[in-house]
Design an enzyme around this catalytic site. Structure first.
Site, PDB file in Angstrom:
ATOM      1  N   GLU A  29      -3.839   7.311  -4.256  1.00 16.08           N
ATOM      2  CA  GLU A  29      -4.072   6.810  -5.688  1.00 16.08           C
ATOM      3  C   GLU A  29      -5.476   7.088  -5.776  1.00 16.08           C
ATOM      4  O   GLU A  29      -6.143   7.779  -5.426  1.00 16.08           O
ATOM      5  CB  GLU A  29      -4.627   5.472  -5.122  1.00 16.08           C
ATOM      6  CG  GLU A  29      -2.745   4.973  -5.292  1.00 16.08           C
ATOM      7  CD  GLU A  29      -2.897   3.120  -5.001  1.00 16.08           C
ATOM      8  OE1 GLU A  29      -4.552   2.477  -5.218  1.00 16.08           O
ATOM      9  OE2 GLU A  29      -1.990   2.555  -4.559  1.00 16.08           O
ATOM     10  N   ARG A  63       1.208  -1.160  -0.018  1.00 18.76           N
ATOM     11  CA  ARG A  63      -0.105   0.222   0.504  1.00 18.76           C
ATOM     12  C   ARG A  63       0.870   1.504  -0.167  1.00 18.76           C
ATOM     13  O   ARG A  63       1.635   1.155   0.961  1.00 18.76           O
ATOM     14  CB  ARG A  63      -0.689   0.141   0.771  1.00 18.76           C
ATOM     15  CG  ARG A  63      -2.128  -0.730   1.141  1.00 18.76           C
ATOM     16  CD  ARG A  63      -3.167  -0.220  -0.148  1.00 18.76           C
ATOM     17  NE  ARG A  63      -4.503  -1.595  -0.086  1.00 18.76           N
ATOM     18  CZ  ARG A  63      -4.482  -2.731  -0.238  1.00 18.76           C
ATOM     19  NH1 ARG A  63      -3.419  -2.507  -1.401  1.00 18.76           N
ATOM     20  NH2 ARG A  63      -5.894  -3.216  -0.651  1.00 18.76           N
ATOM     21  N   HIS A  87      -1.477   0.446  -9.398  1.00 19.56           N
ATOM     22  CA  HIS A  87      -1.966  -0.519  -8.896  1.00 19.56           C
ATOM     23  C   HIS A  87      -1.898  -1.462  -9.484  1.00 19.56           C
ATOM     24  O   HIS A  87      -3.632  -1.468  -9.834  1.00 19.56           O
ATOM     25  CB  HIS A  87      -3.615   0.011  -8.550  1.00 19.56           C
ATOM     26  CG  HIS A  87      -3.146  -0.720  -6.858  1.00 19.56           C
ATOM     27  ND1 HIS A  87      -4.168   0.165  -5.419  1.00 19.56           N
ATOM     28  CD2 HIS A  87      -3.431  -2.087  -6.902  1.00 19.56           C
ATOM     29  CE1 HIS A  87      -3.731  -1.310  -4.821  1.00 19.56           C
ATOM     30  NE2 HIS A  87      -3.340  -2.250  -5.357  1.00 19.56           N
TER      31      HIS A  87
HETATM   32  C1  8YV Z   1      -6.305  -4.362  -6.224  1.00 19.07           C
HETATM   33  C2  8YV Z   1      -5.388  -5.067  -3.799  1.00 19.07           C
HETATM   34  O1  8YV Z   1      -5.442  -4.739  -7.284  1.00 19.07           O
HETATM   35  O2  8YV Z   1      -6.166  -7.088  -3.139  1.00 19.07           O
HETATM   36  C3  8YV Z   1      -5.810  -6.072  -2.522  1.00 19.07           C
HETATM   37  O3  8YV Z   1      -5.840  -5.776  -1.875  1.00 19.07           O
HETATM   38  O4  8YV Z   1      -4.837  -4.017  -3.342  1.00 19.07           O
HETATM   39  C4  8YV Z   1      -5.272  -5.686  -5.300  1.00 19.07           C
HETATM   40  O5  8YV Z   1      -5.919  -6.953  -5.507  1.00 19.07           O
HETATM   41  C5  8YV Z   1      -6.749  -3.789  -5.083  1.00 19.07           C
HETATM   42  O6  8YV Z   1      -7.620  -3.784  -4.162  1.00 19.07           O
HETATM   43  C6  8YV Z   1      -7.581  -2.389  -6.688  1.00 19.07           C
HETATM   44  O7  8YV Z   1      -8.871  -2.444  -5.427  1.00 19.07           O
END
Ligand code: 8YV
Length: 326
Positions: A265, A236, A283
């Protein structure tokens, strides 16, 4: 209640897998459709018993959740759930589920892709070809190589392990840091991140977001990583002190970075965009049709398990099942 369909609020996009899985089985309400959010919350809030969250970008804090006094379950998309106040949910007898497991290999693939792209300057070399520069001169030799690197993985959960397996196949030494030593993991464990950063030249960050890990990759860690250092962030944006990283890249405190995630983001600091030597992904860790459909299906399956009176499939640590009732 028998025979009655439960009222479920969808927060975020009407994704096809969610709609196909839930329509007809529960009564769906869409936060997205509400023009006047307060009026909508007053109207449907009292009957909502579960929430399905379509994306991790759909933030759900305690103030939002208070609008649903009968809430029992929040089924969220994504393995990360720092967009939900899970502690508050746990204290209020609400179960939160996420979508672990089904995305591990996909995210690990992306992590290796980002690492290779960053170390070997592959996006830059592609930009060079497209700009028509190859006929005049070869793309310069890459300054870094994976051949002499040791990767320190920050976070040894399921995805960290999947990344480790891949690095082993690449012949790259792996060590790791996490809150606790991971059972059955043979890589050297560093209880202190700073010690690991001093000993390696490449950090692969794959810890959960949230208060506990906020800015853990700070100025000190970047200095310890040193001038050959490469930082890969698959976790993150909040885990990395972004202004400190920008400074470290500008001052050459570290060599380069590959980032799939950012503090705010989809906003990416202009200073990062202007740095040609680093690699930036929007992302995309889990973002294939295949894996996103599996994640969406797990959101559906958690809702249907709850609606059928069964235990949740994937409750998060803060909200163990059975819930503490209010
Ligand atoms: C997604 C992620 O791409 O699962 C997660 O926590 O960060 C990713 O799999 C992201 O959440 C997009 O909304």
């Amino acid at each position: 209640m028998a025979g009655e369909k439960a009222d479920v609020l969808v927060v975020g996009a009407k994704k096809p897998v969610l709609m196909k899985g839930l329509e007809g089985k529960v009564n769906l309400h869409h936060w997205l459709d509400a023009k006047d959010k307060d009026a909508y919350a007053k109207e449907v809030g009292p009957k909502i018993r579960a929430i399905a969250i379509a994306y991790t970008a759909n933030k759900v804090d305690a103030n939002f959740l208070r609008q649903f006094p009968k809430l029992e379950q929040i089924s969220s998309f994504g393995v990360g759930y720092d967009h939900i106040d899970a502690k508050w949910a746990g204290e209020n007898g609400i179960i939160v589920t996420n979508t672990p497991g089904v995305l591990d290999e996909e995210v690990a693939d992306t992590a290796l892709g980002l690492l290779l792209n960053t170390v070997r300057e592959l996006p830059q070399s592609e930009r060079y070809l497209r700009a028509g520069k190859w006929p005049s001169a070869h793309y310069p030799l890459a300054k870094a190589t994976l051949r002499d690197r040791t990767v320190g993985i920050v976070g040894m959960g399921r995805i960290g392990k999947a990344i480790g397996r891949r690095l082993e196949a690449f012949g790259v030494p792996v060590v790791y840091h996490s809150r606790r030593e991971a059972k059955g993991v043979k890589y050297k464990y560093y209880p202190k991140l700073l010690d690991m950063a001093r000993d390696v030249d490449t950090l692969m960050v794959i810890v959960p977001g949230g208060a506990e890990t906020k800015n853990m990759i700070n100025n000190q860690v970047l200095e310890a990583l040193g001038p050959r250092g490469i930082l890969i962030n698959m976790a993150r944006g909040s885990v990395v002190d972004e202004p400190a990283l920008i400074e470290a890249l500008k001052n050459k405190t570290i060599f380069s970075a590959g980032l799939d995630v950012f503090a705010e983001e989809p906003k990416v600091p202009q200073a990062l965009i202007e740095m040609e030597h680093i690699v930036l992904f929007p992302h995309v860790g889990s973002s294939t049709e295949h894996t996103r459909a599996a994640m969406d299906q797990l959101v559906v399956d958690n809702i249907l398990a709850w609606a059928g009176g069964k235990p949740p499939l994937t409750p998060v640590a803060e909200t163990p099942y059975p819930p503490k009732r209010k």
